[in-house]
Design a protein around this motif. Structure first.
Motif, mmCIF file in Angstrom:
data_model
loop_
_atom_site.group_PDB
_atom_site.id
_atom_site.type_symbol
_atom_site.label_atom_id
_atom_site.label_comp_id
_atom_site.label_asym_id
_atom_site.label_seq_id
_atom_site.Cartn_x
_atom_site.Cartn_y
_atom_site.Cartn_z
ATOM 1 N N ALA A 9 0.857 -1.191 0.000
ATOM 2 C CA ALA A 9 0.000 0.000 0.000
ATOM 3 C C ALA A 9 0.893 1.241 0.000
ATOM 4 C CB ALA A 9 -0.927 0.016 1.211
ATOM 5 N N CYS A 10 0.346 2.343 -0.527
ATOM 6 C CA CYS A 10 1.121 3.588 -0.564
ATOM 7 C C CYS A 10 0.196 4.773 -0.413
ATOM 8 C CB CYS A 10 1.920 3.704 -1.871
ATOM 9 S SG CYS A 10 0.890 3.955 -3.339
ATOM 10 N N ALA A 11 0.768 5.906 -0.057
ATOM 11 C CA ALA A 11 0.027 7.167 0.071
ATOM 12 C C ALA A 11 1.046 8.299 0.085
ATOM 13 C CB ALA A 11 -0.811 7.188 1.347
ATOM 14 N N ALA A 12 0.548 9.493 -0.138
ATOM 15 C CA ALA A 12 1.385 10.685 -0.021
ATOM 16 C C ALA A 12 0.716 11.642 0.956
ATOM 17 C CB ALA A 12 1.569 11.354 -1.386
ATOM 18 N N ALA A 32 -3.421 4.133 -2.151
ATOM 19 C CA ALA A 32 -3.649 2.991 -3.035
ATOM 20 C C ALA A 32 -3.164 1.712 -2.372
ATOM 21 C CB ALA A 32 -2.919 3.192 -4.369
ATOM 22 N N VAL A 33 -3.866 0.632 -2.658
ATOM 23 C CA VAL A 33 -3.539 -0.692 -2.123
ATOM 24 C C VAL A 33 -3.389 -1.653 -3.295
ATOM 25 C CG1 VAL A 33 -4.345 -2.603 -0.667
ATOM 26 C CG2 VAL A 33 -4.793 -0.233 0.013
ATOM 27 N N ASP A 34 -2.467 -2.602 -3.161
ATOM 28 C CA ASP A 34 -2.292 -3.643 -4.162
ATOM 29 C C ASP A 34 -3.655 -4.285 -4.441
ATOM 30 O OD1 ASP A 34 -1.801 -6.048 -5.536
ATOM 31 O OD2 ASP A 34 0.135 -6.326 -4.559
ATOM 32 N N PRO A 35 -4.133 -4.257 -5.695
ATOM 33 C CA PRO A 35 -5.473 -4.802 -5.992
ATOM 34 C C PRO A 35 -5.675 -6.242 -5.532
ATOM 35 C CG PRO A 35 -4.614 -3.618 -7.884
ATOM 36 C CD PRO A 35 -3.493 -3.708 -6.891
ATOM 37 N N ALA A 36 -4.616 -7.038 -5.524
ATOM 38 C CA ALA A 36 -4.744 -8.433 -5.118
ATOM 39 C C ALA A 36 -4.927 -8.590 -3.618
ATOM 40 C CB ALA A 36 -3.511 -9.220 -5.568
ATOM 41 N N LEU A 37 -4.706 -7.497 -2.853
ATOM 42 C CA LEU A 37 -4.737 -7.600 -1.394
ATOM 43 C C LEU A 37 -5.777 -6.670 -0.775
ATOM 44 C CD1 LEU A 37 -0.872 -7.628 -0.817
ATOM 45 C CD2 LEU A 37 -2.419 -9.595 -0.817
ATOM 46 N N GLY A 64 -9.181 -5.231 0.807
ATOM 47 C CA GLY A 64 -10.137 -5.843 1.718
ATOM 48 C C GLY A 64 -9.513 -6.480 2.928
ATOM 49 N N ALA A 65 -8.187 -6.427 3.038
ATOM 50 C CA ALA A 65 -7.495 -7.052 4.170
ATOM 51 C C ALA A 65 -7.133 -6.054 5.260
ATOM 52 C CB ALA A 65 -6.231 -7.758 3.682
ATOM 53 N N GLY A 66 -7.582 -4.798 5.119
ATOM 54 C CA GLY A 66 -7.314 -3.797 6.142
ATOM 55 C C GLY A 66 -5.991 -3.074 5.982
ATOM 56 N N LEU A 67 -5.321 -3.271 4.854
ATOM 57 C CA LEU A 67 -4.018 -2.635 4.657
ATOM 58 C C LEU A 67 -4.144 -1.117 4.509
ATOM 59 C CD1 LEU A 67 -2.503 -5.236 2.161
ATOM 60 C CD2 LEU A 67 -2.063 -5.035 4.613
ATOM 61 N N GLY A 68 -5.169 -0.671 3.773
ATOM 62 C CA GLY A 68 -5.378 0.765 3.619
ATOM 63 C C GLY A 68 -5.672 1.427 4.952
ATOM 64 N N LYS A 69 -6.461 0.781 5.789
ATOM 65 C CA LYS A 69 -6.775 1.323 7.114
ATOM 66 C C LYS A 69 -5.526 1.424 7.969
ATOM 67 C CE LYS A 69 -9.755 0.585 11.126
ATOM 68 N NZ LYS A 69 -10.829 -0.283 11.712
ATOM 69 N N THR A 70 -4.701 0.377 7.921
ATOM 70 C CA THR A 70 -3.457 0.392 8.691
ATOM 71 C C THR A 70 -2.560 1.548 8.262
ATOM 72 O OG1 THR A 70 -3.525 -2.004 9.011
ATOM 73 C CG2 THR A 70 -1.391 -0.923 9.263
ATOM 74 N N LEU A 71 -2.433 1.739 6.950
ATOM 75 C CA LEU A 71 -1.598 2.825 6.447
ATOM 76 C C LEU A 71 -2.158 4.175 6.843
ATOM 77 C CD1 LEU A 71 0.743 3.851 4.710
ATOM 78 C CD2 LEU A 71 -0.744 3.637 2.708
#
Length: 283
Positions: free
Chosen positions: A40-43, A65-70, A72-79
């Motif tokens: 995942a990434c952000a600015a 943005a989050v890797d499309p394959a991943l 729904g796993a909460g990665l964007g929220k964590t970031l």
């Protein structure tokens, strides 16, 4: 991830990275084999936003943005939670962004702070009596210092307008990478992008007086033989629309107005509380 999330070309990504600096980019990684892989990434960056006549420090967030394959796993929220913690530590009292997924950001504590519309009108709608118009002269679009001084009264009188950084000034006056054409007088200015596909786009403007507004409208009306529409961004009660309806007597139907709601909404984060007692920000 930025390309898959937002369709950003490599050239455009590199331009944004050069403008805002690579140090504004945050990447979430997870272990893979003997190393790590980005998921995942952000600015984000710090700037001032004006409320009640005073600037307050805010965090601006973009390109989440989050890797499309991943997904729904909460990665964007964590970031995002990590970004908000970093902003709090830096003294931010608000976090702002233009969301692509509303439920996701509502879940993080964001709420709607404003809406930007894309407006358009035929150039003939801008006809105005010469007595109401100032004469706008060409100016240098690469020198934002005098324009910042012209814009300062608007910041002090309104709520939510940002104090533009060098990167934001560049995006406002060179939205496509090339400088816009700038015209100004002693009170304000307007920047336009040369006609393309029978359309003329207003890149940026600061028109605080009736005379300056009249001069800008006369300038746009002068393109009536070259373009079919003039486009610009603004709020639902944008000053341009109010001027044309009240001063010129047109209604939506008569002048050929069209407004289109966009997804470029400004949101604020309710989770970051003001560092000082400013009730306006906490509402």
């Amino acid at each position: 991830m930025a390309r898959l999330g937002f369709g950003l070309s490599r050239d455009l990504f590199d331009r944004y990275a050069a403008l805002f600096g690579p140090d504004t980019i945050r990447v979430l990684r997870r272990p893979q084999g003997s190393g790590t892989t980005p998921v995942a990434c952000a600015a984000h960056w710090m700037m001032d936003q004006w409320f009640g006549g005073s600037p307050v420090p805010v965090q601006a967030v973009a390109m989440v943005a989050v890797d499309p394959a991943l997904r729904g796993a909460g990665l964007g929220k964590t970031l995002m939670q990590s970004l908000l913690m970093e902003a709090r530590a830096a003294g931010a009292v608000l976090s702002i962004l233009c969301p692509a997924t509303l439920p996701f950001y509502r879940g993080l504590g964001y709420g709607c702070g404003g809406v930007t519309c894309q407006w358009s009108a035929p150039p003939t709608a801008f006809a105005t009596p010469p007595s109401r118009a100032a004469v706008l002269r060409p100016a240098d679009p690469l020198d934002a210092a005098p324009l910042a001084l012209l814009r300062r009264p608007l910041l002090a009188d309104g709520n939510g307008l940002p104090e533009r950084t060098e990167a934001l000034w560049t995006l406002a006056l060179c939205p496509d990478g090339d400088p816009a054409d700038l015209f100004r007088d002693a009170d304000g200015y307007i920047a336009i992008i040369p006609p393309r596909d029978r359309r003329l786009a207003v890149a940026d403007h600061c028109l605080p007086s009736g005379a300056t507004m009249g001069g800008a409208m006369g300038l746009l009306e002068g393109f009536r033989a070259q373009v079919d529409r003039v486009t610009w961004s603004g709020g639902p009660t944008t000053l341009w629309r109010c001027w044309l309806v009240t001063a010129c007597g047109w209604t939506d139907g008569k002048s050929g107005w069209s407004g289109r709601w966009t997804l470029r909404r400004r949101w604020r984060n309710a989770a970051i509380r003001p560092a000082s007692p400013n009730r306006l920000l906490s509402r």
